[in-house]
Scaffold this motif. Structure first.
Motif, PDB file in Angstrom:
ATOM      1  N   MET A  23       0.844  -1.143   0.102  1.00 17.31           N
ATOM      2  CA  MET A  23      -0.036   0.018   0.023  1.00 17.31           C
ATOM      3  C   MET A  23       0.943   1.120  -0.024  1.00 17.31           C
ATOM      4  SD  MET A  23      -2.760  -0.760   2.884  1.00 17.31           S
ATOM      5  CE  MET A  23      -4.103  -0.173   2.432  1.00 17.31           C
ATOM      6  N   ALA A  24       0.615   2.285  -0.665  1.00 15.40           N
ATOM      7  CA  ALA A  24       1.216   3.497  -0.925  1.00 15.40           C
ATOM      8  C   ALA A  24       0.681   4.222   0.589  1.00 15.40           C
ATOM      9  CB  ALA A  24       0.672   4.173  -2.069  1.00 15.40           C
ATOM     10  N   ARG A  25       1.994   4.896   1.034  1.00 16.92           N
ATOM     11  CA  ARG A  25       1.471   5.726   2.219  1.00 16.92           C
ATOM     12  C   ARG A  25       1.217   7.196   1.736  1.00 16.92           C
ATOM     13  NH1 ARG A  25       6.570   5.002   6.368  1.00 16.92           N
ATOM     14  NH2 ARG A  25       7.497   6.238   4.984  1.00 16.92           N
ATOM     15  N   LYS A  26       0.321   7.497   2.913  1.00 14.08           N
ATOM     16  CA  LYS A  26      -0.061   8.901   2.693  1.00 14.08           C
ATOM     17  C   LYS A  26       0.942   9.985   2.783  1.00 14.08           C
ATOM     18  CE  LYS A  26      -4.850  10.005   3.076  1.00 14.08           C
ATOM     19  NZ  LYS A  26      -6.080  10.267   4.017  1.00 14.08           N
ATOM     20  N   ALA A  27       1.173  11.027   2.120  1.00 18.02           N
ATOM     21  CA  ALA A  27       1.797  12.073   2.290  1.00 18.02           C
ATOM     22  C   ALA A  27       1.772  12.933   3.603  1.00 18.02           C
ATOM     23  CB  ALA A  27       1.960  12.839   1.275  1.00 18.02           C
ATOM     24  N   LYS A  28       2.502  13.105   4.630  1.00 19.63           N
ATOM     25  CA  LYS A  28       1.976  13.815   5.738  1.00 19.63           C
ATOM     26  C   LYS A  28       2.093  15.418   5.646  1.00 19.63           C
ATOM     27  CE  LYS A  28       3.544  10.437   9.141  1.00 19.63           C
ATOM     28  NZ  LYS A  28       4.425  10.246  10.217  1.00 19.63           N
ATOM     29  N   LYS A  29       1.045  16.109   6.090  1.00 15.24           N
ATOM     30  CA  LYS A  29       1.072  17.444   6.077  1.00 15.24           C
ATOM     31  C   LYS A  29       2.000  18.186   7.001  1.00 15.24           C
ATOM     32  CE  LYS A  29      -2.434  20.686   6.342  1.00 15.24           C
ATOM     33  NZ  LYS A  29      -4.017  20.933   6.889  1.00 15.24           N
ATOM     34  N   ARG A  30       2.831  18.960   6.386  1.00 19.06           N
ATOM     35  CA  ARG A  30       3.853  19.671   7.121  1.00 19.06           C
ATOM     36  C   ARG A  30       3.381  20.340   8.300  1.00 19.06           C
ATOM     37  NH1 ARG A  30       8.991  20.134   4.927  1.00 19.06           N
ATOM     38  NH2 ARG A  30       9.443  21.743   6.778  1.00 19.06           N
ATOM     39  N   ARG A  31       3.725  20.356   9.626  1.00 19.04           N
ATOM     40  CA  ARG A  31       3.536  21.051  10.771  1.00 19.04           C
ATOM     41  C   ARG A  31       4.099  22.311  10.858  1.00 19.04           C
ATOM     42  NH1 ARG A  31       3.671  15.967  15.101  1.00 19.04           N
ATOM     43  NH2 ARG A  31       1.866  15.043  14.159  1.00 19.04           N
ATOM     44  N   TYR A  32       5.251  22.195  10.345  1.00 25.78           N
ATOM     45  CA  TYR A  32       6.194  23.354  10.547  1.00 25.78           C
ATOM     46  C   TYR A  32       6.388  23.938   8.940  1.00 25.78           C
ATOM     47  CZ  TYR A  32       6.821  22.079  15.433  1.00 25.78           C
ATOM     48  OH  TYR A  32       6.672  21.904  16.508  1.00 25.78           O
ATOM     49  N   SER A  33       6.346  25.293   8.805  1.00 23.35           N
ATOM     50  CA  SER A  33       7.023  25.869   7.531  1.00 23.35           C
ATOM     51  C   SER A  33       8.573  25.823   7.441  1.00 23.35           C
ATOM     52  CB  SER A  33       6.531  27.039   7.310  1.00 23.35           C
ATOM     53  OG  SER A  33       7.201  28.007   8.191  1.00 23.35           O
ATOM     54  N   ARG A  34       9.115  25.605   6.091  1.00 21.37           N
ATOM     55  CA  ARG A  34      10.376  25.647   5.993  1.00 21.37           C
ATOM     56  C   ARG A  34      11.078  26.813   6.344  1.00 21.37           C
ATOM     57  NH1 ARG A  34       8.380  22.866   1.431  1.00 21.37           N
ATOM     58  NH2 ARG A  34       9.469  20.815   1.187  1.00 21.37           N
ATOM     59  N   SER A  35      10.331  28.062   6.366  1.00 23.27           N
ATOM     60  CA  SER A  35      11.041  29.071   6.854  1.00 23.27           C
ATOM     61  C   SER A  35      11.034  29.259   8.302  1.00 23.27           C
ATOM     62  CB  SER A  35      10.280  30.192   6.331  1.00 23.27           C
ATOM     63  OG  SER A  35       8.952  30.261   6.644  1.00 23.27           O
ATOM     64  N   SER A  36      10.126  28.524   9.011  1.00 27.56           N
ATOM     65  CA  SER A  36      10.353  28.508  10.603  1.00 27.56           C
ATOM     66  C   SER A  36      11.474  27.725  11.019  1.00 27.56           C
ATOM     67  CB  SER A  36       8.906  27.808  11.148  1.00 27.56           C
ATOM     68  OG  SER A  36       8.715  26.560  10.988  1.00 27.56           O
ATOM     69  N   GLY A  37      11.801  26.762  10.369  1.00 27.73           N
ATOM     70  CA  GLY A  37      12.986  25.869  10.311  1.00 27.73           C
ATOM     71  C   GLY A  37      14.201  26.594  10.381  1.00 27.73           C
ATOM     72  N   SER A  38      14.157  27.550   9.376  1.00 30.86           N
ATOM     73  CA  SER A  38      15.445  28.347   9.262  1.00 30.86           C
ATOM     74  C   SER A  38      15.628  29.560  10.290  1.00 30.86           C
ATOM     75  CB  SER A  38      15.246  29.111   7.974  1.00 30.86           C
ATOM     76  OG  SER A  38      14.347  30.154   7.738  1.00 30.86           O
ATOM     77  N   ASP A  39      14.478  29.807  11.036  1.00 28.81           N
ATOM     78  CA  ASP A  39      14.500  30.704  12.090  1.00 28.81           C
ATOM     79  C   ASP A  39      15.058  30.070  13.382  1.00 28.81           C
ATOM     80  OD1 ASP A  39      13.221  32.943  10.851  1.00 28.81           O
ATOM     81  OD2 ASP A  39      11.262  32.736  11.611  1.00 28.81           O
ATOM     82  N   VAL A  40      14.405  28.796  13.598  1.00 27.73           N
ATOM     83  CA  VAL A  40      15.255  27.825  14.450  1.00 27.73           C
ATOM     84  C   VAL A  40      16.522  27.544  14.304  1.00 27.73           C
ATOM     85  CG1 VAL A  40      14.952  25.761  15.705  1.00 27.73           C
ATOM     86  CG2 VAL A  40      12.735  27.050  14.984  1.00 27.73           C
ATOM     87  N   ALA A  41      17.014  27.398  13.268  1.00 24.13           N
ATOM     88  CA  ALA A  41      18.420  27.090  12.930  1.00 24.13           C
ATOM     89  C   ALA A  41      19.297  28.287  13.135  1.00 24.13           C
ATOM     90  CB  ALA A  41      18.594  26.554  11.323  1.00 24.13           C
ATOM     91  N   SER A  42      18.946  29.407  12.761  1.00 28.07           N
ATOM     92  CA  SER A  42      19.468  30.774  13.050  1.00 28.07           C
ATOM     93  C   SER A  42      19.840  30.853  14.699  1.00 28.07           C
ATOM     94  CB  SER A  42      19.061  31.837  12.357  1.00 28.07           C
ATOM     95  OG  SER A  42      17.805  32.310  12.859  1.00 28.07           O
ATOM     96  N   GLU A  43      18.498  30.614  15.349  1.00 27.15           N
ATOM     97  CA  GLU A  43      18.633  30.649  16.804  1.00 27.15           C
ATOM     98  C   GLU A  43      19.747  29.752  17.495  1.00 27.15           C
ATOM     99  OE1 GLU A  43      18.115  32.898  20.033  1.00 27.15           O
ATOM    100  OE2 GLU A  43      17.195  33.438  18.263  1.00 27.15           O
ATOM    101  N   VAL A  44      19.646  28.234  17.090  1.00 28.48           N
ATOM    102  CA  VAL A  44      20.501  27.632  17.447  1.00 28.48           C
ATOM    103  C   VAL A  44      22.255  27.786  17.190  1.00 28.48           C
ATOM    104  CG1 VAL A  44      21.331  24.974  17.293  1.00 28.48           C
ATOM    105  CG2 VAL A  44      19.001  25.469  17.421  1.00 28.48           C
ATOM    106  N   ARG A  45      22.179  28.249  16.148  1.00 30.66           N
ATOM    107  CA  ARG A  45      23.685  28.902  15.641  1.00 30.66           C
ATOM    108  C   ARG A  45      24.135  29.958  16.803  1.00 30.66           C
ATOM    109  NH1 ARG A  45      22.261  30.564  10.876  1.00 30.66           N
ATOM    110  NH2 ARG A  45      21.525  28.636   9.847  1.00 30.66           N
TER     111      ARG A  45
END
Length: 90
Positions: A1-23
């Motif tokens: 069976m083909a798996r259903k694509a999951k809906k993104r919980r976080y936007s990609r740009s929010s990930g970059s905000d987190v990455a910059s803060e971790v840096r």
């Protein structure tokens, strides 16, 4: 069976905000709300997510603090007391 694509919980740009803060945390320049130094990685991630929320990016809501409305009753333990009986007759 083909798996259903999951809906993104976080936007990609929010990930970059987190990455910059971790840096910034790794560099040692990350500061918390009142100007104190960020001491943990989790704290840096939380600050990054908070900044993303303020910018209006797609980030899930904060987990609400649950009040202890449902108080669990203490389970009755059937603990057998091992009492040593002293024999009166010796």
């Amino acid at each position: 069976m083909a798996r259903k694509a999951k809906k993104r919980r976080y936007s990609r740009s929010s990930g970059s905000d987190v990455a910059s803060e971790v840096r910034r945390y790794k560099k040692g320049t990350a500061k918390s709300g009142r100007g104190g130094r960020v001491k943990s990685r989790k704290q840096a991630i939380a600050i990054g997510l908070s900044k993303a929320r303020k910018k209006g990016k797609k980030v899930p809501k904060k987990a609400s603090k649950r009040k202890s409305a449902k108080k669990t009753s203490k389970s009755k333990r059937s603990s057998k007391k091992s009492s040593k009986r002293k024999s009166s007759k010796r």
